[in-house]
Design a protein around this motif. Structure first.
Motif, mmCIF file in Angstrom:
data_model
loop_
_atom_site.group_PDB
_atom_site.id
_atom_site.type_symbol
_atom_site.label_atom_id
_atom_site.label_comp_id
_atom_site.label_asym_id
_atom_site.label_seq_id
_atom_site.Cartn_x
_atom_site.Cartn_y
_atom_site.Cartn_z
ATOM 1 N N LYS A 31 0.813 -1.212 0.000
ATOM 2 C CA LYS A 31 0.000 0.000 0.000
ATOM 3 C C LYS A 31 0.858 1.279 0.000
ATOM 4 N N THR A 32 2.057 1.211 0.559
ATOM 5 C CA THR A 32 2.865 2.414 0.775
ATOM 6 C C THR A 32 3.219 3.162 -0.510
ATOM 7 N N PRO A 33 3.799 2.510 -1.538
ATOM 8 C CA PRO A 33 4.114 3.294 -2.753
ATOM 9 C C PRO A 33 2.881 3.937 -3.387
ATOM 10 N N GLY A 34 1.766 3.245 -3.373
ATOM 11 C CA GLY A 34 0.530 3.817 -3.925
ATOM 12 C C GLY A 34 0.077 5.028 -3.125
ATOM 13 N N ASP A 35 0.184 4.948 -1.800
ATOM 14 C CA ASP A 35 -0.176 6.101 -0.960
ATOM 15 C C ASP A 35 0.725 7.295 -1.249
ATOM 16 N N VAL A 36 2.026 7.042 -1.470
ATOM 17 C CA VAL A 36 2.944 8.135 -1.803
ATOM 18 C C VAL A 36 2.572 8.722 -3.166
ATOM 19 N N GLU A 37 2.330 7.852 -4.137
ATOM 20 C CA GLU A 37 1.992 8.336 -5.480
ATOM 21 C C GLU A 37 0.701 9.156 -5.494
#
Length: 168
Positions: A31-37
């Motif tokens: 989930k983390t990279p998507g949340d950053v993006e």
């Protein structure tokens, strides 16, 4: 790029990775990279160091990114005192290179976590004996320690080894 999210998206797409593939390579929750993006989470410096390494970003690209999105906090991920304008930036780079949190560095150096936080945020300069413990905990080379002392403690001490009893 106008946000950390658009920066990460562009870098990820240049590698032809999906968000899930990037998460796997970096070793973080999917989930983390998507949340950053999507600009739901900016990410901490430890996360960004891992992302920059995984994406194989050049030193120049990393430093341009840091100047734009972390200005005044971290000048470079390099452990070279000459690349940093503030003691806090240098300490962050050293800590992040070890993959440590502030609490882990504090424990390894025998100092309180809030002191590490204060130094990293340039609210406290730290005493020489504290810096000696930090350098030992971070396993910095003698050359790096001496370059750090010349830059940030000019005229006060040339080497921690010159007078160990007074600074350890």
């Amino acid at each position: 790029h106008h946000s950390v999210g658009s920066f990460l998206t562009a870098c990820r797409l240049a590698t032809n990775w999906t968000v899930e593939e990037l998460a796997d390579v970096v070793g973080m929750r999917k989930k983390t990279p998507g949340d950053v993006e999507h600009n739901l989470y900016q990410g901490d410096l430890l996360t960004w160091r891992r992302l920059c390494v995984a994406l194989e970003l050049s030193q120049q690209t990393q430093e341009a990114f840091l100047r734009k999105f972390f200005a005044g906090r971290l000048d470079s991920f390099r452990i070279d005192p000459a690349r940093h304008h503030m003691r806090g930036s240098f300490l962050i780079a050293c800590r992040v290179a070890k993959g440590w949190t502030q609490a882990e560095l504090g424990k390894a150096a025998g100092i309180r976590t809030n002191a590490v936080f204060a130094i990293e945020h340039n609210r406290y300069n730290g005493e020489l004996r504290m810096w000696r413990r930090l350098c030992v905990a971070l396993e910095l080379s003698q050359q790096t320690q001496e370059a750090f002392l010349r830059k940030f403690f000019a005229g006060r001490l040339d080497s921690f080894s010159l007078d160990r009893k007074s600074v350890v």
